[in-house]
Structure formats: C-alpha cells, structure tokens
Design a protein around this motif. Sequence first.
Motif, mmCIF file in Angstrom:
data_model
loop_
_atom_site.group_PDB
_atom_site.id
_atom_site.type_symbol
_atom_site.label_atom_id
_atom_site.label_comp_id
_atom_site.label_asym_id
_atom_site.label_seq_id
_atom_site.Cartn_x
_atom_site.Cartn_y
_atom_site.Cartn_z
ATOM 1 N N GLY A 244 0.764 -1.240 0.000
ATOM 2 C CA GLY A 244 0.000 0.000 0.000
ATOM 3 C C GLY A 244 0.794 1.288 0.000
ATOM 4 O O GLY A 244 0.208 2.365 -0.052
ATOM 5 N N ARG B 9 2.105 5.940 2.644
ATOM 6 C CA ARG B 9 0.813 5.268 2.509
ATOM 7 C C ARG B 9 -0.167 5.917 3.478
ATOM 8 O O ARG B 9 0.161 6.200 4.624
ATOM 9 C CB ARG B 9 0.956 3.782 2.781
ATOM 10 C CG ARG B 9 -0.123 3.227 3.658
ATOM 11 C CD ARG B 9 0.093 1.919 4.299
ATOM 12 N NE ARG B 9 -0.544 0.816 3.609
ATOM 13 C CZ ARG B 9 -1.858 0.601 3.556
ATOM 14 N NH1 ARG B 9 -2.698 1.429 4.146
ATOM 15 N NH2 ARG B 9 -2.338 -0.437 2.918
ATOM 16 N N THR C 255 -9.573 0.849 -2.974
ATOM 17 C CA THR C 255 -9.203 -0.530 -2.652
ATOM 18 C C THR C 255 -7.913 -0.517 -1.845
ATOM 19 O O THR C 255 -6.958 0.179 -2.178
ATOM 20 C CB THR C 255 -9.001 -1.377 -3.925
ATOM 21 O OG1 THR C 255 -8.055 -0.725 -4.787
ATOM 22 C CG2 THR C 255 -10.302 -1.539 -4.671
ATOM 23 N N ASP C 256 -7.912 -1.272 -0.765
ATOM 24 C CA ASP C 256 -6.751 -1.382 0.118
ATOM 25 C C ASP C 256 -6.711 -2.817 0.627
ATOM 26 O O ASP C 256 -7.566 -3.238 1.412
ATOM 27 C CB ASP C 256 -6.885 -0.391 1.281
ATOM 28 C CG ASP C 256 -5.639 -0.321 2.156
ATOM 29 O OD1 ASP C 256 -4.887 -1.312 2.206
ATOM 30 O OD2 ASP C 256 -5.416 0.722 2.798
ATOM 31 N N ASN D 151 -10.247 1.002 4.943
ATOM 32 C CA ASN D 151 -10.123 1.942 3.824
ATOM 33 C C ASN D 151 -10.849 1.469 2.575
ATOM 34 O O ASN D 151 -10.945 2.213 1.593
ATOM 35 C CB ASN D 151 -8.649 2.166 3.473
ATOM 36 C CG ASN D 151 -7.921 2.998 4.521
ATOM 37 O OD1 ASN D 151 -8.538 3.789 5.225
ATOM 38 N ND2 ASN D 151 -6.619 2.809 4.619
ATOM 39 N N ASN D 152 -11.340 0.248 2.578
ATOM 40 C CA ASN D 152 -12.045 -0.275 1.408
ATOM 41 C C ASN D 152 -13.470 0.269 1.352
ATOM 42 O O ASN D 152 -14.155 0.331 2.373
ATOM 43 C CB ASN D 152 -12.106 -1.811 1.458
ATOM 44 C CG ASN D 152 -10.845 -2.445 0.924
ATOM 45 O OD1 ASN D 152 -10.331 -2.026 -0.110
ATOM 46 N ND2 ASN D 152 -10.327 -3.437 1.629
ATOM 47 N N ASP E 217 -6.665 2.970 -6.100
ATOM 48 C CA ASP E 217 -6.154 2.175 -4.984
ATOM 49 C C ASP E 217 -5.439 3.081 -3.987
ATOM 50 O O ASP E 217 -5.187 4.256 -4.252
ATOM 51 C CB ASP E 217 -5.243 1.037 -5.482
ATOM 52 C CG ASP E 217 -4.040 1.520 -6.270
ATOM 53 O OD1 ASP E 217 -3.504 2.605 -5.954
ATOM 54 O OD2 ASP E 217 -3.614 0.814 -7.209
ATOM 55 N N ILE E 218 -5.110 2.526 -2.840
ATOM 56 C CA ILE E 218 -4.559 3.329 -1.750
ATOM 57 C C ILE E 218 -3.202 3.928 -2.117
ATOM 58 O O ILE E 218 -2.885 5.055 -1.710
ATOM 59 C CB ILE E 218 -4.466 2.498 -0.444
ATOM 60 C CG1 ILE E 218 -4.227 3.409 0.769
ATOM 61 C CG2 ILE E 218 -3.399 1.418 -0.553
ATOM 62 C CD1 ILE E 218 -5.380 4.311 1.101
ATOM 63 N N GLN E 219 -2.407 3.194 -2.907
ATOM 64 C CA GLN E 219 -1.097 3.726 -3.317
ATOM 65 C C GLN E 219 -1.269 4.988 -4.150
ATOM 66 O O GLN E 219 -0.612 6.005 -3.926
ATOM 67 C CB GLN E 219 -0.314 2.682 -4.136
ATOM 68 C CG GLN E 219 -0.084 1.369 -3.436
ATOM 69 C CD GLN E 219 -1.091 0.329 -3.848
ATOM 70 O OE1 GLN E 219 -2.284 0.473 -3.585
ATOM 71 N NE2 GLN E 219 -0.622 -0.727 -4.491
ATOM 72 N N THR F 202 -2.535 8.031 -2.346
ATOM 73 C CA THR F 202 -1.493 8.650 -1.524
ATOM 74 C C THR F 202 -0.592 9.558 -2.350
ATOM 75 O O THR F 202 -0.367 10.722 -1.991
ATOM 76 C CB THR F 202 -0.641 7.572 -0.829
ATOM 77 O OG1 THR F 202 -1.475 6.745 -0.007
ATOM 78 C CG2 THR F 202 0.434 8.205 0.026
#
Length: 412
Positions: free
Chosen positions: A145, A300, A327-328, A334-335, A364-366, A369
């Motif tokens: 992540g 992250r 999505t995490d 976090n989803n 997505d979480i990456q 961020t």
Amino acid sequence: MEKADKYIEVNGDFKMRKLTENDLEQFNGLLRYAFQITMEDLLHTGWTEDQIMHAKMPILKNAYVLGWFYHDKLASMIVVYSMKVNIHDYICKMGGVTGVATYPEYTGRGLIHSLIKQAIRHMHKEGQSISFLYPYSIPLYRKHGWEIISDKITFTIKDTQLPKVKPVTGMMERVELDREDLLNVHDYFSMQRHGAMIRDEMAWDEYWRWDNDDIIAAIYYNKNHKPLGYLIYYIRNDIFHIKEMVYLNTEASHGIWNYISAHHSMVNEVKGNNFSGEPMAFMFEDSEIVENIEPYFMARIIDVQDFILKYPFLDKSQKIKINFKITDSIAKWNNGVFKVYWNEEETYCEKTDDLHAANLVEIDIQTLTTMFMGYKRPTFLYECGRINTEYYMLRILEQLIPVEKPYFSDYF
C-alpha cells in the motif's frame, strides 16, 4: 513496560510480541546483519563499543518495535516511529516505518507481511493517518500500500562551476551542532514546506547518530543577527559534501553559496542532495552540472477518512460530491466508497455502500497517496491507468489538489 510474555500472535514455534529493553542485544544483532553494518564500520564513526551497543536503546523505549521470535530468538522485526510531517501546511501525525528485517533462514514464512499488517493496525489505533518509509524494495512496499512520494536528486558541481559571489549584508558562522538557532531554522522551514518532517528530539538524534567527528554546521545570519539558513557539511578527499542545506529566503541562499564558493581553493568539487523535486542546473551560470534523480521516500495513507477530513483542499467552494472508490488489500477500513463534499469551507467525508454513485473515482490506496501528496498529478495518473473515472473529473481533481511536490530530506 510491556511484559515479554504478552504475545500478539502465535504461529507454531513462532510468536509475535513487542520488543523491550531486554531485547537490545538481539535487536542490534538483527539490524547489523540485515543492513550489513560491521562493528568496524561503526567504530570508524568515533563511537566506543559500549556507546554503539546502547545507541539504539531510545528506540526500544520510545518507538513501537515488533518482532517474531522463534523460541526465544528474534527472527524478524519492524520499527514504527511516532513522527509529524507537514502536508500542505497541515501538521499530520505520521508513522515512520524502519528496521524491517528478517534473518535469511526465516524468509518465505510471511513474517514480514504479518508484521507490516500489525504495524498498520498500530498506526491506525495511534491516529497516525499517514506512514512514511525508505524502501529497500519498492515492489514489496507497493504490494502493502505504499507509493513513491518524493525524489532525491544527487548533484556534483566542479569547483570552476561554483556560483560567483553575490553581495549580502549578513554572514555565515560556524556553530556547534546543537545550536538552538539551527534547530529553530529547521522548525520554521519545515512548518512552511510541504512534505517536510517536523523534527523532535528523537528525530534529531537519528539525524546525527552516525555522523563522523568532521561534520560541520554553519548558520547564515542577516545584518540583525537573525538566523535565516544553515549548512551541514564535511570536507573529505578534496570534495565538499553537503549533508543538508536549508534557507528561508534568497538572501540566505546567496550567503550559503558564497560560503561554499569560498572553499574553491580547498576542493575540486561539491556533492550534495536536493530534495525539492526540481533540478538545480537552471540556478547556475554554468548549468552543465551533473544531476542524478532517483525515487526516495514512500508513503501510505493509513486512515482515508481521517486524512481526507483534514486535507487542505484548494477550492472548497466546489458544489460537487466526489465518490472515491478505494481498494486497500491490508487496511480493510479503507475499502469502499467515500463521499467527499464541501460546505462553507468545511470538508465532509462519509463512507457509503453506493458502488455506482455519480462522480466516481476508482483508485487504490497507493495512487490516492501519491496524488494527495502532490508527487504525481491526477491527469498523469489517469493517463498511466492508475485512476478510473470520467475525464471531466480530472479537471475538478486538478483544481482541488495543491500543486507542490513533497520536500523530504530525512532518513530513518
């Protein structure tokens, strides 16, 4: 102090628990083995063996250090520092991850994966809504992540390329490393620079920990003796090495470079690192300097809802509701879909179950961020296939997210 027999997780002969001060020897041993640091290397810094042994004791006292033990032998570990970082002028609690290591005989058992998951849970519990780390493997941390959010640009300047002296009314003064003026300049700098870490006592201890005795600090004072910048450096083998250069205005920048140029008869070249995200060549009359860029730190978001609620969006007058479908794979909280909107300068963020909402941004979480940190812009990420949304949403995102790359010069 937490008792050593309080296990967080048990898997056969492997047991996960927090490390205590009683684990100092094993803690140091795994660090040295994993990061290939020998006693000879450390002694070259001027430390004694006893000092080296106890140098990391504050970490076991003040940081969250978690490990897997095979019987009573430390097999794998992770360290989380409690830190603060400036995110577009908002001072955010940050979990600094380091010391991720496993002895080779225990690899392939998922130990690191489970330690990272537990570290993320810990940071979430502690209200650290974002985490930073220096990656030894970018693919590994992307899988968990984290994403790249800053660059390090290494530069080399020949003595003949150093800038000509520019008139300033102040002067440089060499000082002790713990001079309060130096600490104050960094505090002021970090409070106005997106991405910069707010250094507390432990962070400064880490900053200086393994420096040699030949490290030098010099502060630029204006004509009223107000500190406006500093330079941390050492000279070795006819090379002027810049560890860190911080200045609060153009006058201080000129004063520092005047000071560096005054060493032209002593050195053949100047080497240093630039963390601004922008090359330095344009600033020099002779711009044919050597600059090498490489990814530096990763980050992250630990808690999406908390992070968004405090994030300093640029245009809060937007009369639109954006639905981020996130999505995490690690942080399950976090989803889902987060509905974000604004009312009279206040940000609202609500988690919903509407997977087909209007103004949907799938991410997505990456990617979330690196986008919110300003390292990569929404349009660029869309063109890379990292964001799935309608094209009109990119203009809105571009208007909302501040345009400034993170400046992060620390290492832990």
